[in-house]
Design a protein around this motif. Sequence first.
Motif, short mmCIF file in Angstrom:
data_model
loop_
_atom_site.label_atom_id
_atom_site.label_comp_id
_atom_site.label_asym_id
_atom_site.label_seq_id
_atom_site.Cartn_x
_atom_site.Cartn_y
_atom_site.Cartn_z
N UNK A 6 21.59 10.65 18.30
CA UNK A 6 20.64 10.26 17.25
C UNK A 6 19.27 10.87 17.50
N UNK A 7 18.83 10.83 18.77
CA UNK A 7 17.52 11.38 19.11
C UNK A 7 17.43 12.87 18.82
N UNK A 8 18.52 13.58 19.01
CA UNK A 8 18.53 15.02 18.79
C UNK A 8 18.26 15.38 17.33
N UNK A 9 18.48 14.42 16.42
CA UNK A 9 18.30 14.68 14.99
C UNK A 9 16.97 14.17 14.46
N UNK A 10 16.17 13.55 15.30
CA UNK A 10 14.91 12.94 14.84
C UNK A 10 13.93 14.00 14.35
N UNK A 11 13.39 13.79 13.15
CA UNK A 11 12.36 14.70 12.63
C UNK A 11 11.11 13.96 12.17
N UNK A 12 11.09 12.63 12.37
CA UNK A 12 9.91 11.82 12.04
C UNK A 12 9.78 10.70 13.06
N UNK A 13 8.59 10.58 13.67
CA UNK A 13 8.32 9.50 14.62
C UNK A 13 7.27 8.59 14.02
N UNK A 14 7.60 7.30 13.93
CA UNK A 14 6.68 6.29 13.39
C UNK A 14 6.11 5.49 14.56
N UNK A 15 4.79 5.42 14.62
CA UNK A 15 4.11 4.71 15.70
C UNK A 15 3.51 3.40 15.21
N UNK A 16 3.65 2.35 16.01
CA UNK A 16 2.79 1.17 15.88
C UNK A 16 1.49 1.52 16.59
N UNK A 17 0.42 0.79 16.32
CA UNK A 17 -0.85 1.10 16.97
C UNK A 17 -1.04 0.32 18.26
N UNK A 18 -1.14 -1.00 18.13
CA UNK A 18 -1.51 -1.83 19.27
C UNK A 18 -0.39 -1.88 20.30
N UNK A 19 -0.71 -1.49 21.53
CA UNK A 19 0.26 -1.52 22.60
C UNK A 19 1.15 -0.28 22.64
N UNK A 20 0.97 0.61 21.67
CA UNK A 20 1.78 1.82 21.62
C UNK A 20 0.87 3.04 21.73
N UNK A 21 0.12 3.31 20.68
CA UNK A 21 -0.90 4.38 20.78
C UNK A 21 -2.11 3.89 21.57
#
Length: 658
Positions: A337-352
């Motif tokens: 599944x990871x090999x096909x990822x073309x979009x990464x969605x980030x949460x802000x707090x505690x992630x970025x």
Amino acid sequence: MGIKEFFLNKEKRKIVAIEKDLNNNLSILGGYSMGIKEYFIEKIDIIFILISIIAIALDLLGVDIYGISLIWIAIIFCGIPIFKEAAIGLYTEFDIKADVLVTIAIISSILIGELFAAGVIAVIMAIGGYLEEYTVSKTRAGIEKLVDLTPRKGRLIENYNKSNESEREISADLIEVGDILKVVPGETVPVDGKIISGETSIDQSVLTGESIPVDKLEGDEVFSGTINLYGSFVMKAIKKGEDSSLQRLIKLVEFSNPNDAEIVKTADKWATLIVVIAFICAVLALVFTGEIIRAVTVLVVFCPCALVLATPTAIMASIGNLSKRGILVKEGITIEKLAKVDRVVFDKTGTLTYGKPTLTDVIVYDEETEEKELIHLLASLENLSEHPLAKAIVKYYMDNYDDTLLKLSDFEMIIAKGVKANLNGSNICAGNLEFFKSLGIDIPEEFIEEIVSPSLEKGATAIYIAKDSRFLGCALLSDVLRKDASDLVVQLRRLKVVSTLLTGDNKQAAEYIAKEADIVDYQYNCLPEDKISTIKKFQSLKLNVAMIGDGINDAPSLRQANVGISMGGVGSNISIEASDVCLVSDDIKYVPHLLALSRKTIRTINRGIAFALILNILATVLAMYGMIGPIEGAFVHNIGSVIVIIYSSLLLRYEYAN
């Protein structure tokens, strides 16, 4: 309502409460007994695998029992379960996949006396099966933990504001819209409601993921599952427990599944074709030559061990590579599944960001006060408070200065506003703007607008301080961006992966973080359902989405995404269990390595499968013409498997060159 109706309603509530408790207890007992059963089955599987490995090792040393090879132990302990699964699959669904292939491999090896090959195949596949079952059981536990957060009880106030007012504890399931409830410090808010009396600070991280408590005053809404930190308050229920924010979140976690999750192991795609060809070739060899030995040789060389091993060995090697970097991948299929990822969605707090308030700036206004003096005074005052902002201020002082904190007296906390105390006859106070206005302490408008407001718009919180009504300055606290965040986004762009920020923060804070992290696509004021909606929108456009988040509020989004990646260091247990990948080290800098390695793994699998197919076809042709016999065929067969394993194991040393 008459007296009769009142008592009937009261008794109905008691009966419903008893039924709920009984059902809960039965569910707990049922889950407990099932847990015991699964525990012992798991232990037996491990014991069988260990015994089989020991048997193989002893066989290599020439040990046997009255002339009987110890390999039979591995075949019986690890092979029979595979035979059983293959038979069930064939009988119930005519499912010809990996289990059938492995069964043929083991039986064919036994037929020509290659017991060692049969035993090794059985053990390897048993290990893979155990790991898969283990990860599934761990993931299932996540929803159970989320359900445990559901408030059980509430304090119902009857005859509110009347002379016969009374208070009693009832089950949260029995709370109706319009009921008046009391919530004391440390308690969980039982249902969604509105404060009608009192003020407090609420920890809403269970829903929003935001690390800083939210001050609540009369008229403000409070939500089920959030925690009351300080003051007592009275609220009016505006929703039933089953319709509350926390229950909606639980339902999202239970039912949010990717629509396009039809991913199968690469080797299985060839399973039916391989089996059919192997049997046809063996029958043709027998029919045209009349030699059984040729048919057996065909089955041995066409036995797809190298093909079957191409997938699990490559995936196990990549998982081992990732574990050295603090990345836990729960299931091997996640790599595909990871090999096909073309979009990464980030949460802000505690992630970025780091997920906790940090003192970022000290601004002195009073000309007679130095910065060190101001922060010394502020830290000494806040040291008496348990508020997260206060702890952040004290930590900053301890990390940067050596002087001991001052001893203050007559400390007082004003909920949702600030704190004050006495220092050698001087009154020291610190808090928000509203607190200072209530004390009649003047803070110049130009100071707020020109110096403080730009930081507030970016999500910062200002703590003002004064001494004897003389305004001294303020401290700014923010949840700061991780040092690797912007570099991470750049590396993802090089991998042709687009980054998106989804946050519950306001527009200004979202814009600031997005700009600092170099993210062009962002959305703000997002509730959990908004994040899921956005992910579904991406998926409807045939995009493969990875969601990176922490906190319970991100669990539904982690489940909805094609791949959920949770922060292990600051993330909640629920988000970790709901995700496919866990960053145990709480370090996002390895996310590009994770994606690049996954792509490399799939390429390795495909090349391994291609090699295995070519080798099988070539060896089969030689076997059909009698150019190789069973011994040579077994040798070719084992050499092919070894080459595939060695090639796949190179993934252990893979390094992503950013």
